[in-house]
Design a protein around this motif. Structure first.
Motif, PDB file in Angstrom:
ATOM      1  N   ALA A 143     -13.567  -6.842  -3.187  1.00  0.00           N
ATOM      2  CA  ALA A 143     -13.064  -5.593  -2.613  1.00  0.00           C
ATOM      3  C   ALA A 143     -12.694  -4.657  -3.762  1.00  0.00           C
ATOM      4  CB  ALA A 143     -11.873  -5.880  -1.698  1.00  0.00           C
ATOM      5  N   ALA A 147      -9.239   0.239  -2.003  1.00  0.00           N
ATOM      6  CA  ALA A 147      -9.169  -0.030  -0.570  1.00  0.00           C
ATOM      7  C   ALA A 147      -7.741  -0.294  -0.126  1.00  0.00           C
ATOM      8  CB  ALA A 147     -10.041  -1.223  -0.222  1.00  0.00           C
ATOM      9  N   VAL A 148      -6.909  -0.734  -1.053  1.00  0.00           N
ATOM     10  CA  VAL A 148      -5.514  -1.063  -0.755  1.00  0.00           C
ATOM     11  C   VAL A 148      -4.613   0.141  -0.969  1.00  0.00           C
ATOM     12  CG1 VAL A 148      -3.577  -2.567  -1.357  1.00  0.00           C
ATOM     13  CG2 VAL A 148      -5.920  -3.460  -1.429  1.00  0.00           C
ATOM     14  N   GLY A 150      -5.779   3.413  -2.056  1.00  0.00           N
ATOM     15  CA  GLY A 150      -6.404   4.722  -1.970  1.00  0.00           C
ATOM     16  C   GLY A 150      -6.637   5.299  -3.354  1.00  0.00           C
ATOM     17  N   SER A 158     -13.838   3.928  -1.131  1.00  0.00           N
ATOM     18  CA  SER A 158     -12.633   3.236  -0.668  1.00  0.00           C
ATOM     19  C   SER A 158     -12.800   2.764   0.767  1.00  0.00           C
ATOM     20  CB  SER A 158     -11.415   4.154  -0.774  1.00  0.00           C
ATOM     21  OG  SER A 158     -11.168   4.528  -2.106  1.00  0.00           O
ATOM     22  N   ALA A 159     -13.419   3.599   1.585  1.00  0.00           N
ATOM     23  CA  ALA A 159     -13.638   3.230   2.988  1.00  0.00           C
ATOM     24  C   ALA A 159     -14.539   2.011   3.101  1.00  0.00           C
ATOM     25  CB  ALA A 159     -14.244   4.407   3.748  1.00  0.00           C
ATOM     26  N   LYS A 161     -14.914  -0.390   0.887  1.00  0.00           N
ATOM     27  CA  LYS A 161     -14.189  -1.577   0.431  1.00  0.00           C
ATOM     28  C   LYS A 161     -13.050  -1.931   1.395  1.00  0.00           C
ATOM     29  CE  LYS A 161     -16.566  -2.728  -3.178  1.00  0.00           C
ATOM     30  NZ  LYS A 161     -17.295  -4.020  -3.220  1.00  0.00           N
ATOM     31  N   GLY A 162     -12.518  -0.918   2.098  1.00  0.00           N
ATOM     32  CA  GLY A 162     -11.555  -1.209   3.151  1.00  0.00           C
ATOM     33  C   GLY A 162     -12.198  -2.027   4.257  1.00  0.00           C
ATOM     34  N   ILE A 165     -12.286  -5.633   3.266  1.00  0.00           N
ATOM     35  CA  ILE A 165     -11.008  -6.310   3.494  1.00  0.00           C
ATOM     36  C   ILE A 165     -10.860  -6.698   4.962  1.00  0.00           C
ATOM     37  CG2 ILE A 165      -8.522  -5.933   3.591  1.00  0.00           C
ATOM     38  CD1 ILE A 165      -8.746  -4.447   0.934  1.00  0.00           C
ATOM     39  N   SER A 166     -11.210  -5.794   5.867  1.00  0.00           N
ATOM     40  CA  SER A 166     -11.091  -6.077   7.294  1.00  0.00           C
ATOM     41  C   SER A 166     -12.016  -7.214   7.718  1.00  0.00           C
ATOM     42  CB  SER A 166     -11.411  -4.819   8.110  1.00  0.00           C
ATOM     43  OG  SER A 166     -10.437  -3.820   7.896  1.00  0.00           O
TER      44      SER A 166
END
Length: 252
Positions: A143, A147-148, A150, A158-159, A161-162, A165-166
């Motif tokens: 990730a 992502a954590v 911003g 970032s979106a 890699k977010g 994480i999800s």
């Protein structure tokens, strides 16, 4: 003494340089049988041979585009038939394109999501079926601190890699019954070849970024590789669904 990943069959994507290459080398040093995948060659045959001799294990370079689902299935099935198992998958291959809001291009965003998210999900789907046959396995997704926390100028990246994480958190819950652990590593500011090129091109002083890192230095690819090796090992057998920051306590 038994090495940390002795005889574990590990597939790592995006290994031609930077973090992916460091992960492959760390896994080889820790005794793993490494299938080092990348879409470009970059002299990987010679590198893999050198790793094999140095670490007294097998390192096999594989030319693979992670967005080619047919090729991915063929490679994974070949590895499974050859080795009889797949113990670890590290989803490291990724695309980074930095754009400020208002300058974001749709085709670049689509490319990042295709590589950083859709390919990762498809690789997890495939490898989970194979790992499930042996009722064990470890999946590690790469990730990002962005992502954590911003990051200005990295909205689309970032979106993507977010999303990683999800999907890590959800996949860990779904695959636990098969004995498969799913975790992610979220690197901070890592001094890779690409990092140096970007900052030299933009004329930004690296020292300005170091001042935002509590531990007072840039991370190295080896820092990330060490975290991945631990999560891949049996020492992390009760760890799943976690996002491990490797960022030196940084503020982006």
């Amino acid at each position: 003494m038994m090495r940390l990943l002795e005889n574990k069959v590990c597939i790592i994507t995006g290994t031609a340089q930077g973090i992916g290459k460091a992960i492959a080398e760390r896994f080889a040093e820790d005794g793993a049988i490494v299938y080092a995948c990348d879409r470009i060659d970059c002299g990987m045959d010679a590198w893999a041979k050198a790793c094999t001799i140095k670490f007294q294990t097998r390192v096999q370079p594989v030319c693979l585009d992670v967005t080619d689902s047919v090729a991915v299935k063929d490679v994974f099935m070949t590895i499974y038939r050859t080795e009889g198992k797949i113990d670890v998958l590290v989803n490291n291959a990724g695309v980074v394109i930095n754009r400020k809001i208002g300058m974001i291009l749709r085709q670049e965003t689509e490319l990042m999501f295709k590589v950083n998210v859709i390919a990762v999900l498809e690789l997890i789907q495939l490898v989970a079926r194979l790992m499930g046959r042996n009722r064990s396995g470890a999946i590690i997704n790469i990730a990002s601190i962005t992502a954590v926390a911003g990051s200005s100028g990295q909205v689309a990246y970032s979106a993507s890699k977010g999303a990683v994480i999800s999907l890590t958190k959800s996949a860990s819950k779904e695959l636990a019954s098969l004995g498969i652990r799913v975790n992610a590593v979220a690197p901070g500011i890592i001094k890779t070849e690409r990092f140096v090129e970007l900052y030299e091109a933009n004329g930004e002083q690296i020292d300005t970024r170091i001042r935002k890192i509590a531990l007072g230095r840039l991370g190295t690819p080896e820092d990330v590789a060490d975290a991945c090796s631990f999560l891949a090992s049996d020492r992390a057998s009760y760890i799943s669904g976690q996002i491990l920051g490797v960022d030196g306590c940084a503020s982006v």
